[in-house]
Design a protein around this motif. Structure first.
Motif, PDB file in Angstrom:
ATOM      1  N   THR A 130       0.957  -1.222   0.033  1.00 13.26           N
ATOM      2  CA  THR A 130      -0.073  -0.058  -0.077  1.00 13.26           C
ATOM      3  C   THR A 130       0.817   1.123   0.110  1.00 13.26           C
ATOM      4  O   THR A 130       1.877   1.265   0.756  1.00 13.26           O
ATOM      5  CB  THR A 130      -0.886  -0.215   1.387  1.00 13.26           C
ATOM      6  N   GLU A 131       0.670   2.204  -0.938  1.00 11.04           N
ATOM      7  CA  GLU A 131       1.148   3.343  -0.858  1.00 11.04           C
ATOM      8  C   GLU A 131       0.417   4.631  -0.485  1.00 11.04           C
ATOM      9  O   GLU A 131      -0.828   4.679  -1.246  1.00 11.04           O
ATOM     10  CB  GLU A 131       2.112   3.600  -2.293  1.00 11.04           C
ATOM     11  N   SER A 132       0.735   5.512   0.360  1.00  8.96           N
ATOM     12  CA  SER A 132      -0.181   6.515   0.569  1.00  8.96           C
ATOM     13  C   SER A 132       0.670   7.823   0.379  1.00  8.96           C
ATOM     14  O   SER A 132       1.626   7.904   0.787  1.00  8.96           O
ATOM     15  CB  SER A 132      -0.738   6.716   2.192  1.00  8.96           C
ATOM     16  N   LEU A 159      13.581   8.098   4.294  1.00 13.07           N
ATOM     17  CA  LEU A 159      13.578   8.525   5.529  1.00 13.07           C
ATOM     18  C   LEU A 159      13.707   7.420   6.559  1.00 13.07           C
ATOM     19  O   LEU A 159      14.110   7.615   7.638  1.00 13.07           O
ATOM     20  CB  LEU A 159      12.528   9.395   6.075  1.00 13.07           C
ATOM     21  N   LYS A 160      13.102   6.581   6.146  1.00 18.87           N
ATOM     22  CA  LYS A 160      12.996   5.412   7.028  1.00 18.87           C
ATOM     23  C   LYS A 160      12.722   3.708   6.147  1.00 18.87           C
ATOM     24  O   LYS A 160      12.082   3.954   5.063  1.00 18.87           O
ATOM     25  CB  LYS A 160      11.842   5.390   7.905  1.00 18.87           C
ATOM     26  N   ASN A 178      13.553  -2.241   2.413  1.00 21.31           N
ATOM     27  CA  ASN A 178      12.737  -1.468   1.570  1.00 21.31           C
ATOM     28  C   ASN A 178      12.335  -0.280   2.382  1.00 21.31           C
ATOM     29  O   ASN A 178      12.065   0.038   3.555  1.00 21.31           O
ATOM     30  CB  ASN A 178      11.382  -2.172   1.061  1.00 21.31           C
ATOM     31  N   CYS A 179      12.104   0.655   1.525  1.00 23.76           N
ATOM     32  CA  CYS A 179      11.786   2.165   1.960  1.00 23.76           C
ATOM     33  C   CYS A 179      10.201   2.228   2.176  1.00 23.76           C
ATOM     34  O   CYS A 179       9.547   1.967   1.454  1.00 23.76           O
ATOM     35  CB  CYS A 179      12.062   3.394   0.917  1.00 23.76           C
ATOM     36  N   ILE A 180      10.107   2.576   3.469  1.00 23.35           N
ATOM     37  CA  ILE A 180       8.876   2.674   3.855  1.00 23.35           C
ATOM     38  C   ILE A 180       8.251   4.196   4.058  1.00 23.35           C
ATOM     39  O   ILE A 180       7.028   4.402   4.350  1.00 23.35           O
ATOM     40  CB  ILE A 180       8.500   1.972   5.070  1.00 23.35           C
ATOM     41  N   ASN A 231       6.505  22.791  -2.338  1.00 21.49           N
ATOM     42  CA  ASN A 231       5.741  21.878  -1.505  1.00 21.49           C
ATOM     43  C   ASN A 231       6.403  20.417  -1.835  1.00 21.49           C
ATOM     44  O   ASN A 231       7.129  20.028  -2.801  1.00 21.49           O
ATOM     45  CB  ASN A 231       4.269  21.426  -2.019  1.00 21.49           C
ATOM     46  N   LYS A 232       6.478  19.554  -0.790  1.00 22.25           N
ATOM     47  CA  LYS A 232       7.122  18.323  -0.949  1.00 22.25           C
ATOM     48  C   LYS A 232       6.159  17.152  -0.737  1.00 22.25           C
ATOM     49  O   LYS A 232       4.939  17.487  -0.371  1.00 22.25           O
ATOM     50  CB  LYS A 232       8.093  18.038   0.274  1.00 22.25           C
ATOM     51  N   MET A 233       6.289  15.974  -1.400  1.00 18.18           N
ATOM     52  CA  MET A 233       5.374  14.636  -0.923  1.00 18.18           C
ATOM     53  C   MET A 233       5.942  13.895  -0.345  1.00 18.18           C
ATOM     54  O   MET A 233       7.565  13.482  -0.358  1.00 18.18           O
ATOM     55  CB  MET A 233       5.127  14.200  -2.604  1.00 18.18           C
ATOM     56  N   LEU A 234       5.239  13.235   0.515  1.00 17.31           N
ATOM     57  CA  LEU A 234       5.532  12.119   1.566  1.00 17.31           C
ATOM     58  C   LEU A 234       5.005  11.015   1.165  1.00 17.31           C
ATOM     59  O   LEU A 234       3.503  10.677   1.000  1.00 17.31           O
ATOM     60  CB  LEU A 234       5.143  12.623   2.877  1.00 17.31           C
ATOM     61  N   ILE A 235       5.765   9.853   0.682  1.00 18.24           N
ATOM     62  CA  ILE A 235       4.959   8.510   0.325  1.00 18.24           C
ATOM     63  C   ILE A 235       5.186   7.401   1.626  1.00 18.24           C
ATOM     64  O   ILE A 235       6.291   7.333   2.013  1.00 18.24           O
ATOM     65  CB  ILE A 235       5.756   7.872  -0.838  1.00 18.24           C
ATOM     66  N   LEU A 236       4.225   7.244   2.242  1.00 15.89           N
ATOM     67  CA  LEU A 236       4.213   5.941   3.184  1.00 15.89           C
ATOM     68  C   LEU A 236       3.701   4.683   2.585  1.00 15.89           C
ATOM     69  O   LEU A 236       2.757   4.544   1.890  1.00 15.89           O
ATOM     70  CB  LEU A 236       3.364   6.376   4.423  1.00 15.89           C
ATOM     71  N   ARG A 237       4.702   3.629   2.886  1.00 17.51           N
ATOM     72  CA  ARG A 237       4.581   2.232   2.184  1.00 17.51           C
ATOM     73  C   ARG A 237       4.498   1.231   3.271  1.00 17.51           C
ATOM     74  O   ARG A 237       4.981   1.205   4.367  1.00 17.51           O
ATOM     75  CB  ARG A 237       5.747   1.756   1.501  1.00 17.51           C
ATOM     76  N   ASP A 238       3.585   0.301   2.919  1.00 18.66           N
ATOM     77  CA  ASP A 238       3.441  -0.628   3.842  1.00 18.66           C
ATOM     78  C   ASP A 238       3.302  -1.944   3.150  1.00 18.66           C
ATOM     79  O   ASP A 238       2.707  -2.223   2.327  1.00 18.66           O
ATOM     80  CB  ASP A 238       1.858  -0.748   4.564  1.00 18.66           C
ATOM     81  N   PHE A 239       4.291  -2.998   3.480  1.00 17.80           N
ATOM     82  CA  PHE A 239       4.593  -4.224   2.566  1.00 17.80           C
ATOM     83  C   PHE A 239       4.128  -5.367   3.272  1.00 17.80           C
ATOM     84  O   PHE A 239       4.131  -5.427   4.675  1.00 17.80           O
ATOM     85  CB  PHE A 239       5.929  -4.405   2.381  1.00 17.80           C
ATOM     86  N   ASN A 240       3.364  -6.262   2.462  1.00 19.51           N
ATOM     87  CA  ASN A 240       3.100  -7.785   3.173  1.00 19.51           C
ATOM     88  C   ASN A 240       4.204  -8.807   2.278  1.00 19.51           C
ATOM     89  O   ASN A 240       3.905  -8.664   0.911  1.00 19.51           O
ATOM     90  CB  ASN A 240       1.563  -8.092   2.474  1.00 19.51           C
ATOM     91  N   TYR A 241       4.606  -9.549   3.052  1.00 12.37           N
ATOM     92  CA  TYR A 241       5.555 -10.475   2.269  1.00 12.37           C
ATOM     93  C   TYR A 241       4.962 -11.863   2.475  1.00 12.37           C
ATOM     94  O   TYR A 241       4.342 -12.135   3.452  1.00 12.37           O
ATOM     95  CB  TYR A 241       6.848 -10.307   3.235  1.00 12.37           C
ATOM     96  N   GLN A 242       5.328 -12.586   1.288  1.00 14.18           N
ATOM     97  CA  GLN A 242       4.992 -13.983   1.249  1.00 14.18           C
ATOM     98  C   GLN A 242       5.669 -14.760   2.294  1.00 14.18           C
ATOM     99  O   GLN A 242       6.817 -14.523   2.479  1.00 14.18           O
ATOM    100  CB  GLN A 242       5.106 -14.548  -0.259  1.00 14.18           C
TER     101      GLN A 242
END
Length: 209
Positions: free
Chosen positions: A36-38, A178-179, A185-187, A198-209
């Motif tokens: 998921t990318e927000s 940043l993290k 992987n960058c989250i 203006n800047k953009m911030l992308i928050l990622r959430d990964f599900n691994y198999q």
């Protein structure tokens, strides 16, 4: 002889529709089932949600299904992987059917059409040997080029330079992780633009198999 010709034809069809892996393009590690990318715009020190994308990946790291919603949770685009193309659906316009053709010298031509065969867009993607993107060239609308630059030590994407068809600079997009998660992987990813304060911030959430 017929079996050989049938095999060669099948091989040509598969190669013409082959695509580079999404995980390689995005420099992702591990076996990811979905993510998921927000995306948020940072304006006047406040964070405002722009859109959220949920992506399901195949076992070999390509997009199987993706769904993007706006800040009000309205679906604005879905992507469905078909056998020889990807279908992009939108709430208020015709669906796009996007076909990828593999070209020599690490290139892809990605063309999108409506069901009536009207071309909507087309880009040429040039790849590095490790599967990351070298540059993309708009081949239909504004003919702009995006050149990708990577850190020489970490090989992580640092900058995308956007130029027009005359080679003049339109924008320069900088990336800063940043993290990272335990896999590497960058989250939390920050994007800044030369043509915007203006800047953009992308928050990622990964599900691994």
């Amino acid at each position: 002889m017929f079996r050989i010709l049938k095999y060669l034809l099948l091989l040509v069809l598969v190669q013409s529709c082959a695509t580079k892996k999404y995980v390689n393009k995005k420099q992702l590690k591990g076996t990811i089932s979905n993510l998921t990318e927000s995306k948020y715009i940072i304006k006047n020190n406040s964070k405002q949600l722009v859109e959220k994308t949920i992506i399901q990946l195949t076992k070999n790291g390509r997009i199987k299904y993706a769904e993007t919603a706006d800040a009000n949770n309205n679906i604005i685009e879905t992507v469905e992987k078909k056998l020889f193309f990807n279908k992009k659906s939108f709430p208020e316009k015709e669906a796009h059917y996007c076909k990828t053709r593999w070209k020599p010298n690490q290139r892809e031509r990605i063309s999108c059409y409506t069901q009536k065969q009207y071309k909507e867009n087309e880009i040429i993607v040039h790849y590095n040997k490790n599967g990351t993107i070298d540059k993309t060239v708009d081949n239909f609308s504004d003919f702009s080029t995006k050149k990708y630059y990577y850190n020489t030590k970490t090989n992580n994407l640092e900058t995308i330079l956007v130029t027009n068809k005359d080679g003049e600079k339109l924008n320069e997009i900088s990336y800063k992780c940043l993290k990272k998660d335990t896999v590497g992987n960058c989250i939390t990813l920050e994007k800044s633009f030369s043509n915007s304060v203006n800047k953009m911030l992308i928050l990622r959430d990964f599900n691994y198999q």
